[in-house]
Design a protein around this motif. Structure first.
Motif, PDB file in Angstrom:
ATOM      1  N   ASP A   1      -3.623   7.170  -5.354  1.00  0.00           N
ATOM      2  CA  ASP A   1      -2.224   7.584  -5.351  1.00  0.00           C
ATOM      3  C   ASP A   1      -2.071   8.893  -4.568  1.00  0.00           C
ATOM      4  O   ASP A   1      -1.504   8.900  -3.502  1.00  0.00           O
ATOM      5  N   ILE A   2      -2.600  10.003  -5.102  1.00  0.00           N
ATOM      6  CA  ILE A   2      -2.642  11.259  -4.350  1.00  0.00           C
ATOM      7  C   ILE A   2      -4.107  11.605  -4.082  1.00  0.00           C
ATOM      8  O   ILE A   2      -4.913  11.680  -5.009  1.00  0.00           O
ATOM      9  N   ILE A   3      -4.428  11.809  -2.820  1.00  0.00           N
ATOM     10  CA  ILE A   3      -5.768  12.238  -2.412  1.00  0.00           C
ATOM     11  C   ILE A   3      -5.663  13.671  -1.902  1.00  0.00           C
ATOM     12  O   ILE A   3      -4.791  13.987  -1.092  1.00  0.00           O
ATOM     13  N   ILE A   4      -6.523  14.542  -2.377  1.00  0.00           N
ATOM     14  CA  ILE A   4      -6.547  15.927  -1.916  1.00  0.00           C
ATOM     15  C   ILE A   4      -7.910  16.207  -1.296  1.00  0.00           C
ATOM     16  O   ILE A   4      -8.947  15.849  -1.863  1.00  0.00           O
ATOM     17  N   THR A   5      -7.908  16.834  -0.118  1.00  0.00           N
ATOM     18  CA  THR A   5      -9.180  17.077   0.549  1.00  0.00           C
ATOM     19  C   THR A   5      -9.055  18.197   1.577  1.00  0.00           C
ATOM     20  O   THR A   5      -7.963  18.725   1.819  1.00  0.00           O
ATOM     21  N   SER A   6     -10.161  18.562   2.171  1.00  0.00           N
ATOM     22  CA  SER A   6     -10.223  19.698   3.086  1.00  0.00           C
ATOM     23  C   SER A   6      -9.631  19.355   4.451  1.00  0.00           C
ATOM     24  O   SER A   6      -9.308  18.201   4.751  1.00  0.00           O
ATOM     25  N   ASN A   7      -9.551  20.366   5.289  1.00  0.00           N
ATOM     26  CA  ASN A   7      -8.956  20.221   6.613  1.00  0.00           C
ATOM     27  C   ASN A   7      -9.660  19.149   7.447  1.00  0.00           C
ATOM     28  O   ASN A   7      -9.022  18.217   7.960  1.00  0.00           O
ATOM     29  N   LEU A   8     -10.960  19.268   7.584  1.00  0.00           N
ATOM     30  CA  LEU A   8     -11.729  18.328   8.404  1.00  0.00           C
ATOM     31  C   LEU A   8     -11.716  16.925   7.819  1.00  0.00           C
ATOM     32  O   LEU A   8     -11.438  15.937   8.527  1.00  0.00           O
ATOM     33  N   PHE A   9     -11.986  16.797   6.523  1.00  0.00           N
ATOM     34  CA  PHE A   9     -12.034  15.476   5.895  1.00  0.00           C
ATOM     35  C   PHE A   9     -10.660  14.797   5.926  1.00  0.00           C
ATOM     36  O   PHE A   9     -10.550  13.593   6.156  1.00  0.00           O
ATOM     37  N   GLY A  10      -9.610  15.587   5.706  1.00  0.00           N
ATOM     38  CA  GLY A  10      -8.267  15.023   5.721  1.00  0.00           C
ATOM     39  C   GLY A  10      -7.866  14.513   7.086  1.00  0.00           C
ATOM     40  O   GLY A  10      -7.179  13.487   7.208  1.00  0.00           O
ATOM     41  N   ASP A  11      -8.289  15.223   8.113  1.00  0.00           N
ATOM     42  CA  ASP A  11      -8.016  14.810   9.486  1.00  0.00           C
ATOM     43  C   ASP A  11      -8.645  13.441   9.764  1.00  0.00           C
ATOM     44  O   ASP A  11      -7.998  12.518  10.274  1.00  0.00           O
ATOM     45  N   ILE A  12      -9.898  13.292   9.391  1.00  0.00           N
ATOM     46  CA  ILE A  12     -10.635  12.057   9.678  1.00  0.00           C
ATOM     47  C   ILE A  12     -10.155  10.901   8.802  1.00  0.00           C
ATOM     48  O   ILE A  12      -9.927   9.781   9.288  1.00  0.00           O
ATOM     49  N   LEU A  13      -9.988  11.155   7.513  1.00  0.00           N
ATOM     50  CA  LEU A  13      -9.616  10.077   6.592  1.00  0.00           C
ATOM     51  C   LEU A  13      -8.237   9.507   6.886  1.00  0.00           C
ATOM     52  O   LEU A  13      -8.028   8.292   6.802  1.00  0.00           O
TER      53      LEU A  13
ATOM     54  N   ILE B   1       0.852  -1.187   0.000  1.00  0.00           N
ATOM     55  CA  ILE B   1       0.000   0.000   0.000  1.00  0.00           C
ATOM     56  C   ILE B   1       0.889   1.238   0.000  1.00  0.00           C
ATOM     57  O   ILE B   1       1.822   1.342   0.794  1.00  0.00           O
ATOM     58  N   ASP B   2       0.606   2.185  -0.892  1.00  0.00           N
ATOM     59  CA  ASP B   2       1.439   3.377  -1.002  1.00  0.00           C
ATOM     60  C   ASP B   2       0.652   4.500  -1.670  1.00  0.00           C
ATOM     61  O   ASP B   2       0.554   4.572  -2.891  1.00  0.00           O
ATOM     62  N   PHE B   3       0.049   5.376  -0.863  1.00  0.00           N
ATOM     63  CA  PHE B   3      -0.599   6.575  -1.397  1.00  0.00           C
ATOM     64  C   PHE B   3      -0.430   7.708  -0.399  1.00  0.00           C
ATOM     65  O   PHE B   3       0.076   7.517   0.723  1.00  0.00           O
ATOM     66  N   ILE B   4      -0.820   8.911  -0.796  1.00  0.00           N
ATOM     67  CA  ILE B   4      -0.628  10.101   0.025  1.00  0.00           C
ATOM     68  C   ILE B   4      -1.948  10.839   0.192  1.00  0.00           C
ATOM     69  O   ILE B   4      -2.692  11.016  -0.779  1.00  0.00           O
ATOM     70  N   ILE B   5      -2.224  11.255   1.418  1.00  0.00           N
ATOM     71  CA  ILE B   5      -3.349  12.155   1.666  1.00  0.00           C
ATOM     72  C   ILE B   5      -2.797  13.564   1.838  1.00  0.00           C
ATOM     73  O   ILE B   5      -1.965  13.818   2.710  1.00  0.00           O
ATOM     74  N   LEU B   6      -3.230  14.461   0.969  1.00  0.00           N
ATOM     75  CA  LEU B   6      -2.837  15.868   1.028  1.00  0.00           C
ATOM     76  C   LEU B   6      -3.996  16.648   1.643  1.00  0.00           C
ATOM     77  O   LEU B   6      -5.051  16.792   1.037  1.00  0.00           O
ATOM     78  N   ARG B   7      -3.785  17.125   2.834  1.00  0.00           N
ATOM     79  CA  ARG B   7      -4.841  17.793   3.611  1.00  0.00           C
ATOM     80  C   ARG B   7      -4.613  19.295   3.639  1.00  0.00           C
ATOM     81  O   ARG B   7      -3.528  19.756   3.989  1.00  0.00           O
ATOM     82  N   GLU B   8      -5.608  20.067   3.232  1.00  0.00           N
ATOM     83  CA  GLU B   8      -5.545  21.518   3.398  1.00  0.00           C
ATOM     84  C   GLU B   8      -5.548  21.788   4.908  1.00  0.00           C
ATOM     85  O   GLU B   8      -6.364  21.262   5.640  1.00  0.00           O
ATOM     86  N   LEU B   9      -4.633  22.629   5.360  1.00  0.00           N
ATOM     87  CA  LEU B   9      -4.397  22.689   6.804  1.00  0.00           C
ATOM     88  C   LEU B   9      -4.689  24.027   7.460  1.00  0.00           C
ATOM     89  O   LEU B   9      -4.735  24.114   8.682  1.00  0.00           O
ATOM     90  N   ASN B  10      -4.900  25.062   6.677  1.00  0.00           N
ATOM     91  CA  ASN B  10      -4.970  26.387   7.274  1.00  0.00           C
ATOM     92  C   ASN B  10      -6.317  27.075   7.092  1.00  0.00           C
ATOM     93  O   ASN B  10      -6.446  28.267   7.324  1.00  0.00           O
ATOM     94  N   GLY B  11      -7.317  26.308   6.651  1.00  0.00           N
ATOM     95  CA  GLY B  11      -8.651  26.877   6.459  1.00  0.00           C
ATOM     96  C   GLY B  11      -9.720  25.924   6.952  1.00  0.00           C
ATOM     97  O   GLY B  11      -9.481  25.036   7.758  1.00  0.00           O
ATOM     98  N   GLY B  12     -10.932  26.106   6.425  1.00  0.00           N
ATOM     99  CA  GLY B  12     -12.013  25.193   6.779  1.00  0.00           C
ATOM    100  C   GLY B  12     -12.607  25.439   8.144  1.00  0.00           C
ATOM    101  O   GLY B  12     -12.440  26.496   8.756  1.00  0.00           O
ATOM    102  N   ILE B  13     -13.262  24.435   8.665  1.00  0.00           N
ATOM    103  CA  ILE B  13     -14.082  24.583   9.868  1.00  0.00           C
ATOM    104  C   ILE B  13     -13.254  24.790  11.133  1.00  0.00           C
ATOM    105  O   ILE B  13     -13.746  25.323  12.125  1.00  0.00           O
ATOM    106  N   TYR B  14     -11.980  24.394  11.122  1.00  0.00           N
ATOM    107  CA  TYR B  14     -11.156  24.575  12.312  1.00  0.00           C
ATOM    108  C   TYR B  14     -10.806  26.033  12.574  1.00  0.00           C
ATOM    109  O   TYR B  14     -10.452  26.405  13.694  1.00  0.00           O
TER     110      TYR B  14
END
Length: 349
Positions: free
Chosen positions: A224-236, A111-124
């Motif tokens: 392979d590369i997953i891109i998602t928001s702050n909240l979704f990236g945290d949970i996923l 298994i080899d993929f990356i989660i790219l999480r937006e970190l400075n915006g969103g609901i937090y």
């Protein structure tokens, strides 16, 4: 000379940070010198200074080439108005760490993929937020509210990084949102599609967050590369710890536009096991692997540490949380695991 500031934090933070300190001391044999400074963040900073992040610590970070963080939080501070986690959020905001890269990698399962999480915006970070009281049907009632906010500039920055990462790997990008319901996700998808026009050689796919939680466990090999928001990236990314065997196995790096970086494992402070010498240090050690490649620009040292960790795991050595995922499992403490990795790291082969 590289200046590295280390913030051990709370709970198991000091125990796992101790393991990377062993590796950093061993760098002398490779003629690599790193100036290490220690400071406080989170609950321990509240205990000492009544705030989770001091100006002194921020200034020390500003004069460093990178930050290494353990973890923050714990039961002790649950009743405090100032939470330890606010120190971490403030640190991310202060240095504009807009992107968090979380490799989900398990060589035992390919298994080899990356989660790219937006970190400075969103609901937090969105405002207004709070807890208040209003009268509903003549009854005083508490209610709470948080605001999910994204602007196009925030999405463009993370999108460009996602597409560029994809170009250097399998040229596949999966964007995860909830655009059938959320306005922020509607804008997210619109901007991602627009930026895709400049990366026509990358295959783009959109998936709703609810369906992605199934696919990530059922069929992780398609990503392979997953891109998602702050909240979704945290949970996923926490969910994906099941693929590697434990939440303690996941490293991460946070970046800003000036290539300044923050390294930390993805897990929390685990106060229930703090001080017992049973915490899993792999996520922290793998974060150091990324540090060696990204900050030191030394793939030899980075690969050497990675294979030292892999060799320790392949021989069956692991902390208690790895029991069900390693063949011929041999229980070791946090310190013993770090000593084994350091032993293999020092061997010339």
């Amino acid at each position: 000379m590289i200046n590295l500031i280390i913030l051990p934090g709370d709970g198991i933070g000091p125990e796992i940070i101790k393991q990377i300190s062993k590796i950093l001391k061993s760098l002398n044999i490779f003629n690599i010198k790193i100036n290490i400074i220690y400071s406080y963040i989170g609950g321990i900073s509240i205990d000492k200074y009544n705030i989770p992040l001091t100006k002194k610590t921020i200034n020390l970070c500003k004069n460093s080439d990178a930050i290494f963080l353990g973890c923050v939080g714990g039961y002790k501070w649950e009743k405090y108005y100032l939470k330890p986690e606010m120190g971490l959020l403030e640190l991310r905001k202060e240095f504009n760490f807009f992107a968090n890269i979380r490799p989900i990698k398990c060589p035992f399962k390919n298994i080899d993929f990356i989660i790219l999480r937006e970190l400075n915006g969103g609901i937090y970070y969105g405002k207004p937020r709070g807890i208040s009281k209003q009268i509903i049907n003549n009854i005083p009632t508490w209610y709470s509210y948080n605001t999910e906010i994204y602007n196009e500039q925030e999405i463009i920055k993370i999108a460009r990084l996602g597409f560029n990462l994809s170009k250097n790997r399998k040229k596949k990008l999966c964007s995860i949102d909830k655009s059938n319901v959320l306005e922020t996700s509607k804008l997210w998808r619109k901007i991602i599609n627009y930026i895709h026009n400049y990366y026509f050689d990358v295959k783009l796919k959109h998936i709703y967050i609810d369906y992605s939680t199934i696919e990530l466990i059922k069929n992780p090999y398609i990503f392979d590369i997953i891109i998602t928001s702050n909240l979704f990236g945290d949970i996923l990314s926490d969910e994906c710890s099941l693929l590697t065997g434990s939440l303690g196995m996941l490293p991460s790096i946070s970046l800003n536009n000036k290539s300044f970086s923050l390294f930390e494992p993805c897990h929390g402070s685990a106060p229930n096991i703090a001080g017992k010498n049973i915490a899993n240090p792999v996520g922290t050690l793998l974060s150091l692997v990324i540090f060696f490649e990204y900050v030191l620009n030394n793939k030899f040292i980075s690969n050497k540490l990675y294979f030292s960790i892999f060799k320790t795991l392949s021989l069956g050595f692991g902390t208690l949380d790895m029991k069900n995922y390693l063949n011929n499992f041999k229980l070791v403490s946090t310190d013993e695991f770090g000593d084994l990795v350091n032993h293999f790291f020092l061997i010339n082969d």
